[in-house]
Design a protein around this motif. Structure first.
Motif, mmCIF file in Angstrom:
data_model
loop_
_atom_site.group_PDB
_atom_site.id
_atom_site.type_symbol
_atom_site.label_atom_id
_atom_site.label_comp_id
_atom_site.label_asym_id
_atom_site.label_seq_id
_atom_site.Cartn_x
_atom_site.Cartn_y
_atom_site.Cartn_z
ATOM 1 N N THR A 14 -9.202 -2.569 2.404
ATOM 2 C CA THR A 14 -8.135 -1.723 1.860
ATOM 3 C C THR A 14 -8.232 -0.328 2.454
ATOM 4 O O THR A 14 -7.238 0.225 2.948
ATOM 5 N N LEU A 15 -9.419 0.240 2.437
ATOM 6 C CA LEU A 15 -9.626 1.576 3.003
ATOM 7 C C LEU A 15 -9.302 1.586 4.490
ATOM 8 O O LEU A 15 -8.683 2.526 4.998
ATOM 9 N N GLU A 16 -9.676 0.532 5.179
ATOM 10 C CA GLU A 16 -9.393 0.419 6.615
ATOM 11 C C GLU A 16 -7.880 0.428 6.877
ATOM 12 O O GLU A 16 -7.402 1.084 7.797
ATOM 13 N N ARG A 17 -7.133 -0.284 6.037
ATOM 14 C CA ARG A 17 -5.677 -0.321 6.190
ATOM 15 C C ARG A 17 -5.055 1.054 5.909
ATOM 16 O O ARG A 17 -4.156 1.485 6.621
ATOM 17 N N VAL A 18 -5.527 1.740 4.871
ATOM 18 C CA VAL A 18 -5.004 3.072 4.557
ATOM 19 C C VAL A 18 -5.285 4.019 5.720
ATOM 20 O O VAL A 18 -4.407 4.770 6.147
ATOM 21 N N LYS A 19 -6.493 3.967 6.261
ATOM 22 C CA LYS A 19 -6.847 4.825 7.409
ATOM 23 C C LYS A 19 -5.954 4.514 8.608
ATOM 24 O O LYS A 19 -5.522 5.410 9.327
ATOM 25 N N LYS A 20 -5.664 3.230 8.827
ATOM 26 C CA LYS A 20 -4.789 2.818 9.931
ATOM 27 C C LYS A 20 -3.389 3.398 9.736
ATOM 28 O O LYS A 20 -2.784 3.910 10.684
ATOM 29 N N LEU A 21 -2.888 3.363 8.511
ATOM 30 C CA LEU A 21 -1.562 3.908 8.219
ATOM 31 C C LEU A 21 -1.540 5.433 8.387
ATOM 32 O O LEU A 21 -0.549 5.999 8.854
ATOM 33 N N GLU A 22 -2.627 6.088 8.034
ATOM 34 C CA GLU A 22 -2.743 7.537 8.230
ATOM 35 C C GLU A 22 -2.793 7.879 9.720
ATOM 36 O O GLU A 22 -2.079 8.772 10.188
ATOM 37 N N THR A 23 -3.636 7.164 10.456
ATOM 38 C CA THR A 23 -3.797 7.414 11.892
ATOM 39 C C THR A 23 -2.494 7.189 12.649
ATOM 40 O O THR A 23 -2.161 7.930 13.578
ATOM 41 N N ALA A 24 -1.740 6.178 12.226
ATOM 42 C CA ALA A 24 -0.464 5.875 12.882
ATOM 43 C C ALA A 24 0.621 6.885 12.501
ATOM 44 O O ALA A 24 1.709 6.872 13.078
ATOM 45 N N GLY A 25 0.334 7.752 11.541
ATOM 46 C CA GLY A 25 1.303 8.775 11.141
ATOM 47 C C GLY A 25 2.296 8.330 10.095
ATOM 48 O O GLY A 25 3.215 9.070 9.763
ATOM 49 N N LEU A 26 2.144 7.132 9.555
ATOM 50 C CA LEU A 26 3.042 6.683 8.491
ATOM 51 C C LEU A 26 2.778 7.450 7.205
ATOM 52 O O LEU A 26 3.698 7.756 6.468
ATOM 53 N N ILE A 27 1.516 7.729 6.927
ATOM 54 C CA ILE A 27 1.147 8.590 5.804
ATOM 55 C C ILE A 27 0.824 9.940 6.419
ATOM 56 O O ILE A 27 -0.180 10.098 7.106
ATOM 57 N N ARG A 28 1.704 10.916 6.184
ATOM 58 C CA ARG A 28 1.551 12.222 6.814
ATOM 59 C C ARG A 28 0.701 13.168 5.980
ATOM 60 O O ARG A 28 0.021 14.029 6.536
ATOM 61 N N ILE B 29 0.843 -1.203 0.000
ATOM 62 C CA ILE B 29 0.000 0.000 0.000
ATOM 63 C C ILE B 29 0.874 1.247 0.000
ATOM 64 O O ILE B 29 0.643 2.177 -0.788
ATOM 65 N N LEU B 30 1.883 1.288 0.866
ATOM 66 C CA LEU B 30 2.766 2.454 0.951
ATOM 67 C C LEU B 30 3.537 2.666 -0.345
ATOM 68 O O LEU B 30 3.690 3.800 -0.807
ATOM 69 N N GLU B 31 4.018 1.598 -0.948
ATOM 70 C CA GLU B 31 4.739 1.714 -2.221
ATOM 71 C C GLU B 31 3.826 2.266 -3.315
ATOM 72 O O GLU B 31 4.210 3.176 -4.054
ATOM 73 N N ILE B 32 2.619 1.747 -3.395
ATOM 74 C CA ILE B 32 1.680 2.183 -4.433
ATOM 75 C C ILE B 32 1.263 3.633 -4.217
ATOM 76 O O ILE B 32 1.251 4.431 -5.170
ATOM 77 N N LEU B 33 0.945 4.000 -2.986
ATOM 78 C CA LEU B 33 0.513 5.380 -2.720
ATOM 79 C C LEU B 33 1.635 6.385 -2.943
ATOM 80 O O LEU B 33 1.375 7.522 -3.352
ATOM 81 N N GLN B 34 2.879 5.994 -2.692
ATOM 82 C CA GLN B 34 3.992 6.901 -2.978
ATOM 83 C C GLN B 34 4.134 7.132 -4.479
ATOM 84 O O GLN B 34 4.448 8.234 -4.915
ATOM 85 N N ALA B 35 3.882 6.098 -5.261
ATOM 86 C CA ALA B 35 3.989 6.220 -6.714
ATOM 87 C C ALA B 35 2.800 6.967 -7.311
ATOM 88 O O ALA B 35 2.942 7.683 -8.294
ATOM 89 N N ASN B 36 1.618 6.801 -6.702
ATOM 90 C CA ASN B 36 0.406 7.416 -7.237
ATOM 91 C C ASN B 36 -0.601 7.640 -6.117
ATOM 92 O O ASN B 36 -1.436 6.781 -5.841
ATOM 93 N N ALA B 37 -0.539 8.804 -5.501
ATOM 94 C CA ALA B 37 -1.446 9.116 -4.391
ATOM 95 C C ALA B 37 -2.875 9.351 -4.864
ATOM 96 O O ALA B 37 -3.803 9.370 -4.063
ATOM 97 N N LYS B 38 -3.071 9.508 -6.176
ATOM 98 C CA LYS B 38 -4.412 9.740 -6.723
ATOM 99 C C LYS B 38 -5.145 8.434 -7.073
ATOM 100 O O LYS B 38 -6.268 8.482 -7.545
ATOM 101 N N ILE B 39 -4.524 7.307 -6.819
ATOM 102 C CA ILE B 39 -5.153 6.028 -7.138
ATOM 103 C C ILE B 39 -6.469 5.891 -6.366
ATOM 104 O O ILE B 39 -6.564 6.319 -5.214
#
Length: 158
Positions: free
Chosen positions: A38-52, A12-22
């Motif tokens: 998938t959305l739940e995992r992205v939200k978890k990564l955002e909440t944890a601060g990995l996706i700033r 997820i992190l690799e894909i979003l770094q390459a294309n955040a508009k996906i």
């Protein structure tokens, strides 16, 4: 403290770094999960601060910013008050897009972007060099850039 990532999180992190508009639907197809988890995992990564944050990367030349420089700054001293004052003052200068506290012969490394050389000279003379905590500066003008990746390498699980 590092966040525990599994293979799906890494993908997820690799894909979003390459294309955040996906879209979430497309992201879910690429990682092999249905859209809701998938959305739940992205939200978890955002909440944890990995996706700033999510950003659009602009073409500097097309928007009229033709000169990029790195500026090594040496302060008059190393007291915390000098560092804090310097950081506060440069935070108000829009043309300084990065500021790094460094080791070595200087104290800070700035990334500065301006329209042209006269704009850069004016910025340095009227703003940066007028900061009383600045002892000296050394400028390095970028002639050309061969790699400008914003993609972070995600370390493998140990």
């Amino acid at each position: 403290m590092a966040f525990k990532l599994d293979q799906i999180d890494r993908k997820i992190l690799e894909i979003l770094q390459a294309n955040a508009k996906i879209t979430n639907a497309q992201l879910s197809k690429e990682i092999g999960l249905s859209p809701a988890p998938t959305l739940e995992r992205v939200k978890k990564l955002e909440t944890a601060g990995l996706i700033r944050s999510y950003h659009a990367q602009l073409d500097t030349e097309k928007i009229g910013l033709g000169v990029t420089t790195f500026v090594q700054v040496t302060l008059v001293g190393h007291r915390k008050s000098y560092i804090d004052a310097f950081v506060r003052k440069i935070s108000d200068i829009d043309e300084i897009i990065e500021c790094h506290h460094i080791t070595g012969s200087g104290d800070f490394l700035l990334k500065v972007i301006t329209k042209d050389i006269p704009s850069y000279q004016k910025l340095m003379l009227e703003k940066v060099n007028e900061i009383e905590e600045v002892d000296s500066t050394q400028s390095m003008v970028i002639l050309s850039t061969f790699k400008n990746s914003k993609v972070l390498p995600i370390p493998p699980d140990k």
